[in-house]
Design an enzyme around this catalytic site. Structure first.
Site, PDB file in Angstrom:
ATOM      1  N   TYR A  92      -2.420  -1.204  10.202  1.00 52.19           N
ATOM      2  CA  TYR A  92      -2.500  -1.336   8.793  1.00 52.19           C
ATOM      3  C   TYR A  92      -1.102  -1.042   8.153  1.00 52.19           C
ATOM      4  O   TYR A  92      -0.394  -1.757   7.533  1.00 52.19           O
ATOM      5  CB  TYR A  92      -3.659  -0.784   8.114  1.00 52.19           C
ATOM      6  CG  TYR A  92      -3.544  -0.902   6.566  1.00 52.19           C
ATOM      7  CD1 TYR A  92      -4.153  -2.199   6.162  1.00 52.19           C
ATOM      8  CD2 TYR A  92      -3.094   0.127   5.802  1.00 52.19           C
ATOM      9  CE1 TYR A  92      -4.389  -1.967   4.808  1.00 52.19           C
ATOM     10  CE2 TYR A  92      -3.371   0.108   4.390  1.00 52.19           C
ATOM     11  CZ  TYR A  92      -4.038  -0.855   3.833  1.00 52.19           C
ATOM     12  OH  TYR A  92      -3.918  -1.132   2.608  1.00 52.19           O
ATOM     13  N   SER A 117       0.901  -1.087  -0.062  1.00 55.52           N
ATOM     14  CA  SER A 117      -0.057  -0.014   0.069  1.00 55.52           C
ATOM     15  C   SER A 117       1.022   1.127  -0.205  1.00 55.52           C
ATOM     16  O   SER A 117       2.066   1.099   0.427  1.00 55.52           O
ATOM     17  CB  SER A 117      -0.809   0.056   1.351  1.00 55.52           C
ATOM     18  OG  SER A 117      -1.360   1.233   1.310  1.00 55.52           O
TER      19      SER A 117
END
Length: 243
Positions: free
Chosen positions: A151, A138
């Site tokens: 995350y 990401s």
């Protein structure tokens, strides 16, 4: 000839969103796919849509046994040459609102799942004469991301895991690369409020939220022979958000 004729690719978290887009594109390019996911209804529907070129297996990426079953399914379709570590969770909380349970949950799915997946596919890829692994990280793994501590931690971890595995596996003819999507229109970002969405959109130079197909095209590039001299690379698909 299509780029993926006679090639089999395993996609974790493949029942919807980015994984489903990747599966559709691979089949359109002549490939065969094993779709792994805990979302059985959606996964079976996608496999039925794609026909004989696809198979669904129920897969919890935190379980080694499920990875072994998925790899066996891929080998039964003709040999495994590609794998996408796509499965992941995103429950955004800032540091002081992240408890140990939430942190560990992210680690088990996003990080342990990727580790188990890479280990599980290597013997099959060696038998097939080599292969390509694509780990979905990401932009949160490239820079600080507010309000998503657990995350972000796992997506940064995938960067290091990808590079270390790339070095380990290059002599075996297996390439390992990572993709770093920015905000993508999938169910994962439905947790955002309208205000949060507006803030994220304002940070993207290209002025739009990405589509699952934007990521899928990059995945296919890294799975294909078009990227034959790339390993340990980081490919951003984010409309310029990480600049």
């Amino acid at each position: 000839m299509a780029r993926f004729t006679d090639k089999v690719v395993l996609i974790s978290g493949g029942a919807r969103g980015q994984g489903a887009a990747e599966a559709r594109m691979l089949v359109a390019e002549g490939g065969r796919v094993v779709i792994g996911d805990v979302l059985e209804e959606q996964g079976r529907a996608l496999a039925a849509e794609l026909g004989a070129a696809a198979r669904f297996v129920r897969q919890d990426v935190t379980r080694l046994e499920d990875w072994q079953e998925a790899v066996a399914a891929a080998e039964a379709m003709g040999g495994l040459t590609g794998m996408v570590n796509n499965a992941g969770i995103y429950v955004p909380k800032p540091l002081m609102q992240t408890d140990a349970e939430l942190f560990e949950r992210h680690m088990r799915v996003n990080q342990l799942g990727c580790f188990l997946g890479m280990q599980a596919v290597v013997p099959a890829m060696e038998r097939a004469g080599g292969g390509s692994i694509v780990n979905i990280s990401s932009t949160a793994g490239l820079r600080g991301s507010p309000g998503a501590l657990a995350y972000s931690a796992t997506k940064w971890a995938l960067r290091g895991m990808t590079k270390a595995a790339a070095v380990d596996l290059a002599p075996k003819g297996i390439r390992v690369n990572s993709i770093h999507p920015g905000p993508i229109e999938t169910d994962m970002v439905k947790v955002w409020s309208n205000e949060q969405r507006a803030v994220r959109l304002a940070q993207i130079p290209m002025g739009r939220i990405g589509l699952a197909e934007d990521v899928a095209r990059a995945v296919l590039f890294l799975l294909s022979d078009d990227s034959a001299y790339m390993t340990g690379a980081e490919l951003s698909v984010d409309g310029g958000a990480s600049l």
